[in-house]
Scaffold this motif. Structure first.
Motif, PDB file in Angstrom:
ATOM      1  N   GLY A  49       0.849  -1.281  -0.183  1.00 12.11           N
ATOM      2  CA  GLY A  49       0.074  -0.055   0.150  1.00 12.11           C
ATOM      3  C   GLY A  49       0.889   1.500  -0.020  1.00 12.11           C
ATOM      4  N   VAL A  50       0.288   2.361  -0.593  1.00 14.91           N
ATOM      5  CA  VAL A  50       0.751   3.532  -0.531  1.00 14.91           C
ATOM      6  C   VAL A  50       0.191   4.501   0.386  1.00 14.91           C
ATOM      7  N   ASN A  51       0.769   5.159   1.377  1.00 13.08           N
ATOM      8  CA  ASN A  51       0.305   6.143   2.343  1.00 13.08           C
ATOM      9  C   ASN A  51       0.775   7.417   2.542  1.00 13.08           C
ATOM     10  N   GLY A  52       0.114   7.954   3.124  1.00 15.09           N
ATOM     11  CA  GLY A  52       0.334   9.465   3.591  1.00 15.09           C
ATOM     12  C   GLY A  52       1.715   9.736   4.231  1.00 15.09           C
ATOM     13  N   PRO A  53       2.036   8.600   5.287  1.00 11.13           N
ATOM     14  CA  PRO A  53       3.349   8.631   5.815  1.00 11.13           C
ATOM     15  C   PRO A  53       4.421   8.444   4.957  1.00 11.13           C
ATOM     16  N   ASP A  54       4.176   7.548   3.854  1.00  9.26           N
ATOM     17  CA  ASP A  54       5.324   7.238   2.774  1.00  9.26           C
ATOM     18  C   ASP A  54       5.724   8.651   2.142  1.00  9.26           C
ATOM     19  N   VAL A  55       4.718   9.485   2.071  1.00 20.56           N
ATOM     20  CA  VAL A  55       4.933  10.741   1.532  1.00 20.56           C
ATOM     21  C   VAL A  55       5.636  11.922   2.045  1.00 20.56           C
ATOM     22  N   PHE A  56       5.301  11.949   3.418  1.00 14.83           N
ATOM     23  CA  PHE A  56       6.022  12.640   4.618  1.00 14.83           C
ATOM     24  C   PHE A  56       7.591  12.176   4.611  1.00 14.83           C
ATOM     25  N   GLN A  57       7.646  10.867   4.497  1.00 14.43           N
ATOM     26  CA  GLN A  57       9.034  10.426   4.377  1.00 14.43           C
ATOM     27  C   GLN A  57       9.864  10.625   3.330  1.00 14.43           C
ATOM     28  N   ARG A  58       9.215  10.573   2.457  1.00 18.19           N
ATOM     29  CA  ARG A  58       9.697  10.979   0.887  1.00 18.19           C
ATOM     30  C   ARG A  58      10.102  12.532   0.920  1.00 18.19           C
ATOM     31  N   LEU A  74       4.673   0.751   4.429  1.00 19.47           N
ATOM     32  CA  LEU A  74       4.067   0.488   5.804  1.00 19.47           C
ATOM     33  C   LEU A  74       3.213  -0.953   5.955  1.00 19.47           C
ATOM     34  N   GLU A  75       2.578  -1.281   4.592  1.00 20.44           N
ATOM     35  CA  GLU A  75       1.903  -2.360   4.636  1.00 20.44           C
ATOM     36  C   GLU A  75       1.956  -3.190   3.446  1.00 20.44           C
ATOM     37  N   ILE A  76       1.818  -4.597   3.639  1.00 22.53           N
ATOM     38  CA  ILE A  76       2.183  -5.420   2.551  1.00 22.53           C
ATOM     39  C   ILE A  76       1.269  -6.506   2.473  1.00 22.53           C
ATOM     40  N   ALA A  77       1.339  -7.056   1.445  1.00 22.32           N
ATOM     41  CA  ALA A  77       0.742  -8.412   1.344  1.00 22.32           C
ATOM     42  C   ALA A  77       1.412  -9.487   0.330  1.00 22.32           C
ATOM     43  N   GLY A  78       1.563 -10.725   1.055  1.00 22.68           N
ATOM     44  CA  GLY A  78       2.272 -11.675   0.013  1.00 22.68           C
ATOM     45  C   GLY A  78       2.168 -13.159   0.571  1.00 22.68           C
ATOM     46  N   ALA A 317       7.033   3.450  -8.712  1.00 24.98           N
ATOM     47  CA  ALA A 317       6.442   4.279  -7.406  1.00 24.98           C
ATOM     48  C   ALA A 317       6.396   5.602  -7.584  1.00 24.98           C
ATOM     49  N   ARG A 318       7.192   6.001  -8.449  1.00 25.10           N
ATOM     50  CA  ARG A 318       7.178   7.540  -8.448  1.00 25.10           C
ATOM     51  C   ARG A 318       5.847   8.210  -9.029  1.00 25.10           C
ATOM     52  N   GLU A 319       5.602   7.412 -10.040  1.00 25.91           N
ATOM     53  CA  GLU A 319       4.119   7.605 -10.483  1.00 25.91           C
ATOM     54  C   GLU A 319       2.781   7.319  -9.728  1.00 25.91           C
ATOM     55  N   PHE A 330      -9.467   8.171  -5.547  1.00 20.15           N
ATOM     56  CA  PHE A 330     -10.623   7.868  -4.633  1.00 20.15           C
ATOM     57  C   PHE A 330     -10.324   6.727  -4.000  1.00 20.15           C
ATOM     58  N   GLY A 331      -9.770   6.539  -2.897  1.00 18.57           N
ATOM     59  CA  GLY A 331      -9.466   5.188  -2.148  1.00 18.57           C
ATOM     60  C   GLY A 331      -7.993   5.045  -2.198  1.00 18.57           C
ATOM     61  N   LYS A 332      -7.378   3.654  -2.272  1.00 14.32           N
ATOM     62  CA  LYS A 332      -6.086   3.232  -1.957  1.00 14.32           C
ATOM     63  C   LYS A 332      -5.169   3.077  -3.568  1.00 14.32           C
ATOM     64  N   ILE A 333      -4.104   3.502  -3.378  1.00 14.03           N
ATOM     65  CA  ILE A 333      -2.947   3.436  -4.396  1.00 14.03           C
ATOM     66  C   ILE A 333      -1.870   2.082  -3.956  1.00 14.03           C
ATOM     67  N   VAL A 334      -1.814   1.269  -4.805  1.00 11.83           N
ATOM     68  CA  VAL A 334      -1.215   0.142  -4.430  1.00 11.83           C
ATOM     69  C   VAL A 334      -0.015  -0.230  -5.392  1.00 11.83           C
ATOM     70  N   LEU A 335       1.296  -0.840  -4.899  1.00  9.05           N
ATOM     71  CA  LEU A 335       2.225  -1.152  -5.502  1.00  9.05           C
ATOM     72  C   LEU A 335       2.383  -2.601  -5.808  1.00  9.05           C
ATOM     73  N   THR A 336       2.744  -3.111  -6.749  1.00  9.86           N
ATOM     74  CA  THR A 336       2.566  -4.724  -7.310  1.00  9.86           C
ATOM     75  C   THR A 336       4.056  -4.917  -7.819  1.00  9.86           C
ATOM     76  N   THR A 337       4.330  -6.205  -7.416  1.00  6.69           N
ATOM     77  CA  THR A 337       5.717  -7.059  -7.633  1.00  6.69           C
ATOM     78  C   THR A 337       5.542  -8.136  -8.663  1.00  6.69           C
ATOM     79  N   PRO A 338       6.586  -8.463  -9.204  1.00 12.27           N
ATOM     80  CA  PRO A 338       6.425  -9.692 -10.226  1.00 12.27           C
ATOM     81  C   PRO A 338       5.750 -10.715  -9.597  1.00 12.27           C
ATOM     82  N   ALA A 339       6.073 -10.916  -8.259  1.00 11.53           N
ATOM     83  CA  ALA A 339       5.404 -12.044  -7.653  1.00 11.53           C
ATOM     84  C   ALA A 339       3.879 -12.125  -7.880  1.00 11.53           C
ATOM     85  N   LEU A 340       3.202 -10.952  -7.824  1.00 13.83           N
ATOM     86  CA  LEU A 340       1.927 -10.875  -7.919  1.00 13.83           C
ATOM     87  C   LEU A 340       1.446 -11.460  -9.600  1.00 13.83           C
TER      88      LEU A 340
END
Length: 343
Positions: A49-58, A74-78, A317-319, A330-340
C-alpha cells in the motif's frame, strides 16, 4: 537462526529515497533480502500500500523510527517464505498481510509475527495490501480513541483518501446514524455517497461548518476524524456536538491556525490524536486482534472491502506518488511486484 531457502534470492529490488523531494526522488535499487529475527516472518511481497506517511518520509518530514528500514512502505501482502524460531502461527506458503515499520516498497520484507494476519478468504492481494496500516489507523482513531458508537454521527475529512474511504465503510458497518464526508470534486462526492456517506461536502465550494449545522439540525456531529489540521482545527470545534470527540490523524495543512479554545471548553469537547508507526508492538498487536475478531467477519460478510483506486508496478513508485500528490484518487493506491504476476 533463519537459513535462506533455495527459492529466496540474496538480493532484491527495492525503492530508495535518493534525497528529500518530489516523486522523482524514488529510485529502484538492489538491496540484500532481509533476514528474519526469531519473532519475524520473511514475506515475498505481492503488493504494498501507498500511504500518507510514505509521502512525508519522501519529503524528509517523517523519519523512520530507530531500527526500522529506510525503505518506505508500511503495509504489505504476500506469502510467507520463512519464519524465525519463535514463530508458530505461520509457515512457508501462508498468504498474509502485515504491518511493517518500513521496507514495504520491495520484493521481500520482514514482519513481526504478531503484526501479521492471514488473508481473509476471497480477498485479492492488492486489496489486502491496502488494509494493514490504513485499517489499523482508522480503527485506532475512529473506534478506540474516537469511541464511535452505533447511533452517533461522524464527520470524516478527506473522504476520498484511503483513510477517508476506509473510515466511511467502518462507520457504516458500526452503525453510525449519519456519515458526513468532505471531498474536493463532484466525482468524489458521488463516489463517497455510493460508498456509504449520507452527505458529502465539496469543501472548495461549501463551508463544512455551515453544512454540518444544516445536516444535523444545529446539533453538530459526535465524532470528527481529521487528516487536514490547519484552519480545520478551529472549524472542527464549531462543527462538533456537545461532548463531541475530535481525532487528529494527520496534518496535511500544517499547524492549527487562529485557534480559539473557548468552544472546546464550552462544548466539553475532547481533542486527541495519535500516530501508528511509533506505537509499541504490543499496542499494534492489540489492534490487530480486534481487527481479526471484528473486521474480518465484516469482510467475509461483504460489509467491508478495501477501495483500490489504481495499481502501479514497484519500479513505477514515483508515478504512484505523483498520483497521491495530485489528490485525484478515490481510495488506495497500491504497488505490485512480479510475484503477483506469477501467482
Amino acid at each position: 537462526m533463519f537459513e535462506s531457502l533455495p527459492s529466496v534470492p540474496e538480493t532484491m529490488t527495492a525503492i530508495e529515497i535518493s534525497r528529500p523531494g518530489g516523486p522523482e526522488v524514488l529510485v529502484p535499487a538492489q538491496r540484500p533480502v532481509p533476514q528474519p529475527k526469531a519473532n519475524e516472518v520473511l514475506i515475498r511481497i505481492h503488493a504494498a500500500g501507498v500511504n500518507g506517511p510514505d509521502v512525508f518520509q519522501r519529503k524528509g518530514q517523517y523519519a523512520p523510527p530507530p531500527g526500522a528500514s529506510d525503505i518506505p512502505g508500511l503495509e504489505i501482502a504476500g506469502e510467507v517464505v520463512a519464519a524465525g524460531a519463535d514463530v508458530h502461527r505461520f509457515k512457508s506458503g501462508d498468504l498474509v498481510c502485515a504491518l511493517v515499520t518500513g521496507g514495504g516498497y520491495a520484493e521481500y520484507a520482514v514482519a513481526n509475527h504478531n503484526l501479521t494476519m492471514k488473508l481473509p478468504i476471497g480477498l485479492h492481494m492488492t486489496e489486502a495490501a491496502a488494509m494493514p496500516e490504513t485499517l489499523m489507523t482508522v480503527w485506532l482513531n475512529l473506534i478506540q480513541r474516537g469511541k464511535l458508537q452505533a447511533g452517533e454521527s461522524v464527520l470524516i475529512h478527506g473522504g476520498a483518501s484511503g483513510i477517508g474511504t476506509t473510515a466511511t465503510m467502518i462507520a457504516k458497518a458500526m452503525g453510525a446514524s449519519q456519515i458526513i464526508t468532505t471531498v474536493g470534486t463532484e466525482a468524489h462526492r458521488e463516489a463517497s455517497l455510493r460508498l456509504g456517506a449520507d452527505h458529502a461536502i465539496r469543501y472548495l465550494e461549501e463551508d463544512f461548518v455551515t453544512k454540518v449545522d444544516e445536516f444535523t439540525g444545529g446539533k453538530g456531529v459526535d465524532v470528527i476524524l481529521d487528516i487536514i489540521a490547519g484552519d480545520y482545527v478551529a472549524r472542527n470545534f464549531k462543527a462538533a456536538a456537545m461532548n463531541g470527540r475530535i481525532v487528529q490523524v494527520s496534518v496535511l495543512k500544517g499547524p492549527a491556525k487562529d485557534l480559539d479554545l473557548f468552544p472546546l471548553m464550552s462544548k466539553r469537547l475532547t481533542l486527541t490524536g495519535s500516530t501508528l508507526r511509533s506505537r509499541t508492538y504490543e499496542d499494534k498487536a492489540a489492534i490487530i486482534f480486534e481487527l481479526e475478531t471484528q473486521v474480518w467477519p465484516l469482510i467475509d460478510a461483504g460489509a467491508f472491502r478495501p477501495q483500490v483506486y489504481q495499481t502501479f508496478s514497484l519500479e513505477n513508485a514515483r508515478e504512484a506518488h505523483a498520483l497521491i500528490d495530485s489528490g485525484a484518487h478515490f481510495g488506495k493506491i497500491v504497488l505490485t511486484t512480479p510475484a503477483l504476476i506469477r501467482a
